[in-house]
Motif scaffolding. Structure first.
Motif, short mmCIF file in Angstrom:
data_model
loop_
_atom_site.label_atom_id
_atom_site.label_comp_id
_atom_site.label_asym_id
_atom_site.label_seq_id
_atom_site.Cartn_x
_atom_site.Cartn_y
_atom_site.Cartn_z
N THR A 106 0.85 -1.18 0.00
CA THR A 106 0.00 0.00 0.00
C THR A 106 0.89 1.24 0.00
OG1 THR A 106 -1.75 -1.12 1.22
CG2 THR A 106 -1.79 1.29 1.22
N LEU A 133 1.03 5.57 -0.24
CA LEU A 133 0.37 6.87 -0.18
C LEU A 133 1.33 7.88 -0.78
CD1 LEU A 133 -1.84 8.43 2.47
CD2 LEU A 133 0.17 9.71 1.74
N LEU A 154 1.11 7.97 10.28
CA LEU A 154 1.34 6.72 9.55
C LEU A 154 2.57 5.98 10.07
CD1 LEU A 154 0.41 7.61 5.86
CD2 LEU A 154 -0.93 6.42 7.59
N GLU A 184 1.52 3.59 12.43
CA GLU A 184 0.88 2.43 11.80
C GLU A 184 1.89 1.57 11.04
OE1 GLU A 184 -2.02 1.71 12.57
OE2 GLU A 184 -2.63 3.61 13.48
N TYR A 204 4.14 2.60 8.67
CA TYR A 204 4.53 3.06 7.34
C TYR A 204 5.93 3.68 7.38
CZ TYR A 204 -0.10 2.43 5.26
OH TYR A 204 -1.25 1.88 4.77
N HIS A 211 3.69 0.59 3.00
CA HIS A 211 3.67 -0.54 3.92
C HIS A 211 3.24 -1.78 3.13
CE1 HIS A 211 2.68 -3.13 7.33
NE2 HIS A 211 3.28 -2.25 8.12
N GLY A 244 -0.52 -2.81 4.51
CA GLY A 244 -1.34 -1.68 4.97
C GLY A 244 -2.82 -2.00 4.93
N LEU A 292 -6.00 3.09 7.19
CA LEU A 292 -5.54 4.25 6.43
C LEU A 292 -6.68 5.24 6.23
CD1 LEU A 292 -3.23 5.58 4.96
CD2 LEU A 292 -3.77 4.21 2.94
N ASP A 293 -7.86 4.75 5.93
CA ASP A 293 -9.01 5.63 5.76
C ASP A 293 -9.35 6.35 7.06
OD1 ASP A 293 -11.32 6.46 3.99
OD2 ASP A 293 -12.43 5.62 5.68
N LEU A 300 -6.75 9.20 7.57
CA LEU A 300 -6.99 10.33 6.66
C LEU A 300 -8.23 11.11 7.05
CD1 LEU A 300 -6.12 8.60 3.26
CD2 LEU A 300 -4.77 10.34 4.44
N VAL A 339 -3.82 7.16 -3.08
CA VAL A 339 -3.48 5.92 -2.39
C VAL A 339 -3.62 4.79 -3.39
CG1 VAL A 339 -4.08 4.34 -0.52
CG2 VAL A 339 -4.30 6.81 -0.17
#
Length: 309
Positions: A113, A115, A134, A137, A139, A149, A152, A157-158, A161, A172
């Motif tokens: 994943t 971004l 991130l 998380e 990343y 990642h 991911g 992620l949503d 954001l 993304v």
């Protein structure tokens, strides 16, 4: 330490590594309060924190700050106060619980994943906040303006954001190696973009500290009281959560073998399973002193660590 009793192990742990009050309150909320409706009277929270050497003043200060930071919401009933997990923080609590209690997933489909922060109208402050969130998380920056990642979660992620009010601001995508090309394999980025040495050291330290405790539990070195079981369970989750916060949670296929995180998970699972039932007796006794209708743990509680027996 192998000759200690369990109460002595607890005393030794608290003397060597006393938990910080605000962090411990977060652990108690995530592990003990959230399964019971997510709300607790302040007096009950003070009683739950007392065996860890956390004073009532420190508990009051901690919940006040956590409420200011948006983690908790306060409600008053006369002279009493109750604290609940704030609706805006529920997703983060649930995500943390998934990281702690769900079995490690060894399956990876080979996709990454990404971004693309560089291909967005984000300002410098927004990019810094996004990169920081991130990083928690797992990343890493794979290239200037590219955060990535290999496992991911689209849901997580949503949530990040949306919480940062950046929904729809940065592209993304999901990518994987293109067969038949002379490109460099994506998996080779792991060694460059993630420093796993501190994570490995933390997991090994966790095993060194809690391995002897599991041996004591297996040998039945002294009957545990419900309160002692609660203290052990909470210290376990508190320490395990602290290690996991710095684990990027990469797929097992990309990690060195044997991965100490897998061993730490098995250790945590065994200790949790050995103490959860007695610990629940203490939690219910404390909660129902102020609230006779405090609910039993919900069904999802018994799914922790692959199922509690």
């Amino acid at each position: 330490m192998k000759h200690l009793t369990i109460p002595e192990w607890i005393a030794h742990f608290l003397a060597a590594d006393p938990p910080r009050s605000k962090s411990l309150v977060m652990t108690v909320f995530g592990d003990a309060v959230s399964p019971h409706g997510g709300s607790v009277w302040l007096g009950s929270l003070i009683e739950l924190a007392a065996p860890f050497g956390i004073s009532d003043r420190l508990v009051r200060t901690s919940v006040f700050r956590l409420a200011q930071e948006g983690w908790l919401a306060a409600a008053r009933d006369g002279r009493r106060s109750a604290y609940t997990i704030a609706p805006s923080a529920l997703a983060r609590f649930e995500h943390a619980n998934r990281r702690i209690y769900l079995p490690l997933d060894g399956h990876w489909d080979g996709s990454w994943t990404l971004l693309l922060a560089g291909a967005s109208p984000l300002g410098a402050a927004e990019r810094t906040r996004l990169r920081k969130e991130l990083a928690w998380e797992g990343y890493a920056q794979l290239a200037p303006g590219v955060l990535g990642h290999p496992a991911g979660s689209a849901e997580v992620l949503d949530e990040v954001l949306t919480r940062l009010a950046l929904h729809g601001q940065a592209p993304v995508c999901s990518v994987r190696d293109l067969p038949g090309t002379a490109g460099r394999p994506l998996r080779e980025l792991v060694g460059e973009c993630w420093d796993l040495a501190p994570v490995i050291a933390s997991y090994l330290h966790f095993a060194d500290v809690f391995g002897p405790l599991l041996a004591l539990l297996r040998r039945g070195c002294g009957a545990l009281s419900p309160q002692q079981a609660f203290v052990v369970r909470t210290l376990l989750v508190h320490a395990y959560r602290r290690v996991q916060l710095h684990d990027p949670m990469l797929p097992m296929e990309l990690l060195p073998a044997p991965w100490p995180g897998a061993q730490a998970y098995e250790l945590a699972r065994e200790i949790y399973r050995a103490t959860f039932a007695l610990a629940e007796q203490h939690v219910m006794e404390v909660l129902r002193r102020e609230d006779p209708d405090a609910p039993q743990a919900d069904a999802s509680f018994y799914d922790r660590f692959g199922g509690l027996e």
